[in-house]
Design a protein around this motif. Structure first.
Motif, PDB file in Angstrom:
ATOM      1  N   HIS A 255      48.113  38.181  42.686  1.00 46.63           N
ATOM      2  CA  HIS A 255      47.014  38.882  42.025  1.00 46.63           C
ATOM      3  C   HIS A 255      45.657  38.370  42.520  1.00 46.63           C
ATOM      4  O   HIS A 255      44.701  39.150  42.617  1.00 46.63           O
ATOM      5  CB  HIS A 255      47.139  38.746  40.510  1.00 46.63           C
ATOM      6  CG  HIS A 255      48.286  39.513  39.949  1.00 46.63           C
ATOM      7  ND1 HIS A 255      48.860  39.222  38.729  1.00 46.63           N
ATOM      8  CD2 HIS A 255      48.987  40.558  40.457  1.00 46.63           C
ATOM      9  CE1 HIS A 255      49.851  40.076  38.496  1.00 46.63           C
ATOM     10  NE2 HIS A 255      49.947  40.881  39.536  1.00 46.63           N
ATOM     11  N   LEU A 256      45.567  37.087  42.826  1.00 43.31           N
ATOM     12  CA  LEU A 256      44.338  36.575  43.425  1.00 43.31           C
ATOM     13  C   LEU A 256      44.078  37.273  44.749  1.00 43.31           C
ATOM     14  O   LEU A 256      42.952  37.699  45.036  1.00 43.31           O
ATOM     15  CB  LEU A 256      44.444  35.063  43.632  1.00 43.31           C
ATOM     16  CG  LEU A 256      43.287  34.392  44.384  1.00 43.31           C
ATOM     17  CD1 LEU A 256      41.975  34.575  43.643  1.00 43.31           C
ATOM     18  CD2 LEU A 256      43.576  32.909  44.596  1.00 43.31           C
ATOM     19  N   ALA A 257      45.111  37.417  45.565  1.00 44.81           N
ATOM     20  CA  ALA A 257      44.960  38.109  46.847  1.00 44.81           C
ATOM     21  C   ALA A 257      44.551  39.564  46.634  1.00 44.81           C
ATOM     22  O   ALA A 257      43.663  40.082  47.324  1.00 44.81           O
ATOM     23  CB  ALA A 257      46.271  38.034  47.627  1.00 44.81           C
ATOM     24  N   GLN A 258      45.167  40.223  45.672  1.00 42.93           N
ATOM     25  CA  GLN A 258      44.861  41.631  45.435  1.00 42.93           C
ATOM     26  C   GLN A 258      43.403  41.826  45.046  1.00 42.93           C
ATOM     27  O   GLN A 258      42.740  42.750  45.534  1.00 42.93           O
ATOM     28  CB  GLN A 258      45.786  42.198  44.360  1.00 42.93           C
ATOM     29  CG  GLN A 258      45.669  43.709  44.198  1.00 42.93           C
ATOM     30  CD  GLN A 258      46.651  44.249  43.162  1.00 42.93           C
ATOM     31  OE1 GLN A 258      47.398  43.499  42.533  1.00 42.93           O
ATOM     32  NE2 GLN A 258      46.646  45.569  42.977  1.00 42.93           N
ATOM     33  N   MET A 259      42.880  40.955  44.178  1.00 49.93           N
ATOM     34  CA  MET A 259      41.481  41.129  43.780  1.00 49.93           C
ATOM     35  C   MET A 259      40.532  40.832  44.929  1.00 49.93           C
ATOM     36  O   MET A 259      39.505  41.505  45.091  1.00 49.93           O
ATOM     37  CB  MET A 259      41.162  40.285  42.545  1.00 49.93           C
ATOM     38  CG  MET A 259      41.054  38.803  42.736  1.00 49.93           C
ATOM     39  SD  MET A 259      40.532  37.937  41.203  1.00 49.93           S
ATOM     40  CE  MET A 259      42.084  37.880  40.303  1.00 49.93           C
ATOM     41  N   ILE A 260      40.859  39.831  45.762  1.00 49.38           N
ATOM     42  CA  ILE A 260      40.012  39.519  46.912  1.00 49.38           C
ATOM     43  C   ILE A 260      39.987  40.690  47.887  1.00 49.38           C
ATOM     44  O   ILE A 260      38.917  41.119  48.336  1.00 49.38           O
ATOM     45  CB  ILE A 260      40.509  38.234  47.593  1.00 49.38           C
ATOM     46  CG1 ILE A 260      40.165  37.014  46.730  1.00 49.38           C
ATOM     47  CG2 ILE A 260      39.897  38.089  48.996  1.00 49.38           C
ATOM     48  CD1 ILE A 260      40.719  35.704  47.255  1.00 49.38           C
ATOM     49  N   PHE A 261      41.147  41.222  48.214  1.00 47.36           N
ATOM     50  CA  PHE A 261      41.199  42.328  49.164  1.00 47.36           C
ATOM     51  C   PHE A 261      40.492  43.567  48.621  1.00 47.36           C
ATOM     52  O   PHE A 261      39.759  44.261  49.344  1.00 47.36           O
ATOM     53  CB  PHE A 261      42.656  42.671  49.502  1.00 47.36           C
ATOM     54  CG  PHE A 261      43.437  41.532  50.099  1.00 47.36           C
ATOM     55  CD1 PHE A 261      42.805  40.517  50.803  1.00 47.36           C
ATOM     56  CD2 PHE A 261      44.825  41.469  49.955  1.00 47.36           C
ATOM     57  CE1 PHE A 261      43.518  39.462  51.357  1.00 47.36           C
ATOM     58  CE2 PHE A 261      45.545  40.419  50.495  1.00 47.36           C
ATOM     59  CZ  PHE A 261      44.900  39.418  51.201  1.00 47.36           C
TER      60      PHE A 261
END
Length: 358
Positions: A255-261
């Motif tokens: 989820h951290l990756a998803q928000m960054i992307f």
């Protein structure tokens, strides 16, 4: 019928696309999101990663934040560096290569007044070209003083955009004023602050709702001054000395990756910041995928650089304890260039911004 394939074929993304980009359904398309984020980041920033160092000058605080070691209810050693100590700290960071220093304090405006922060900025500007602050929220006059003193940027986390949770985790102190804190980055933009960074503490509330609220906040900052250089940080809650707090809404690496992307797609020119709160493995994995600014060799207590001994408690435990040289080496090994400073307001021929400033 799902619109996801159509979204992923878009050449330009808007705020209206953000809810779908961070939706649970999009998790299955995380690799495509990563590819698009990497492509946009390379186009906008090239093969560079900016390096910065946090500089804590005080851990005095009058707020009752339930998640923070600096909380007024926590019995820790309190200290505020004098100007000579601040200068020693900045010199130590300069000698380690840093040209971007982020000055931090707890929130105690009477004990650490705006003029003190302004003087700390002036001292730091003698040695490094880019100085930013992460302190208590100010009004227009306060930020005008910071800009006049040479401050290049502001970071101010709303902590959580969910008002009921905000009041719950801030039981006393002036920080309970949600609206004043929310307005502060907008006032900073009006005052001429070149860079404005926003963020929320990952774990206090549902991250998807937080991201959407933060993005709307960012558009209000840009409405105040379209020239502002936005930044987004992703501070995951970490263990703290003397305080026990279990996040109700833990955020996974996925989820951290998803928000960054997603934020990279919607805000292609924004700086995305990943601090030493995260592990070396995770930070190394984000190189080239969207994050553009890294801290390294961080200390989260006053006086943690010049004498290698903190004068007061740490705000939180860091995860990536590697020295900055090692982080820079990893960045280089992945085909990117570590950039040790951001911008200069002016070029002064008498001021040497080289590594050895003695």
């Amino acid at each position: 019928m799902s619109r996801i394939p159509a979204i992923l074929r878009k050449e330009r993304f808007t705020l209206e696309d953000l809810p779908e980009l961070i939706s649970p359904t999009m998790e299955a398309h995380i690799e495509e999101l990563a590819r698009l984020s990497a492509k946009i980041t390379l186009m906008r920033f090239g093969r560079t990663i900016s390096m910065y160092a946090p500089l804590y000058i005080s851990n005095e605080c009058i707020n009752g934040c339930v998640y923070c070691a600096f909380s007024a209810s926590n019995h820790i050693d309190r200290t505020t560096l004098d100007f000579g100590e601040i200068e020693s700290e900045v010199r130590a960071l300069r000698q380690r290569g840093f040209g971007h220093v982020l000055i931090l304090t707890g929130e105690a405006p009477k004990r650490v007044p705006t003029e003190y922060v302004a003087e700390a900025v002036r001292i730091a500007k003698k040695y490094v070209p880019h100085v930013s602050i992460e302190v208590y929220p100010m009004d227009f006059a306060g930020y005008s003083l910071m800009v006049e003193s040479g401050c290049d940027g502001l970071t101010l986390y709303q902590e959580t955009y969910h008002r009921p949770t905000y009041l719950e985790v801030h039981p006393f102190g002036p920080k309970r004023d949600y609206d004043f804190r929310y307005r502060a980055p907008i006032e900073a933009a009006k005052a001429g602050m070149r860079g404005v960074g926003l963020g929320f503490l990952l774990g206090l509330y549902d991250w998807r709702e937080e991201v959407i609220a933060m993005a709307r906040h960012a558009t209000q900052v840009l409405d105040a001054d379209w020239r502002v250089r936005l930044a987004f940080s992703f501070p995951r809650l970490r263990p703290t000395e003397g305080m026990e707090f279990d996040p109700e809404y833990p955020v996974s690496d996925l989820h951290l990756a998803q928000m960054i992307f997603a934020l990279r797609l919607v805000f292609p020119d924004a700086e995305l910041v990943l601090s030493t709160r995260e592990s070396p493995r995770l930070r190394d994995g984000f190189i080239g995928l969207g994050v553009t600014r890294y801290s390294a060799g961080s200390s989260t207590c006053p006086g943690g650089y010049a004498v290698r001994q903190c004068r007061g408690a740490h705000q939180f435990e860091i995860d990536d304890v590697r020295p900055p040289e090692e982080v820079a080496k990893v960045i280089g090994s992945k085909g990117f260039e570590p950039v040790w400073k951001d911008w200069d307001w002016t070029f002064d021929g008498e001021l040497d911004y080289g590594r050895n400033t003695d």
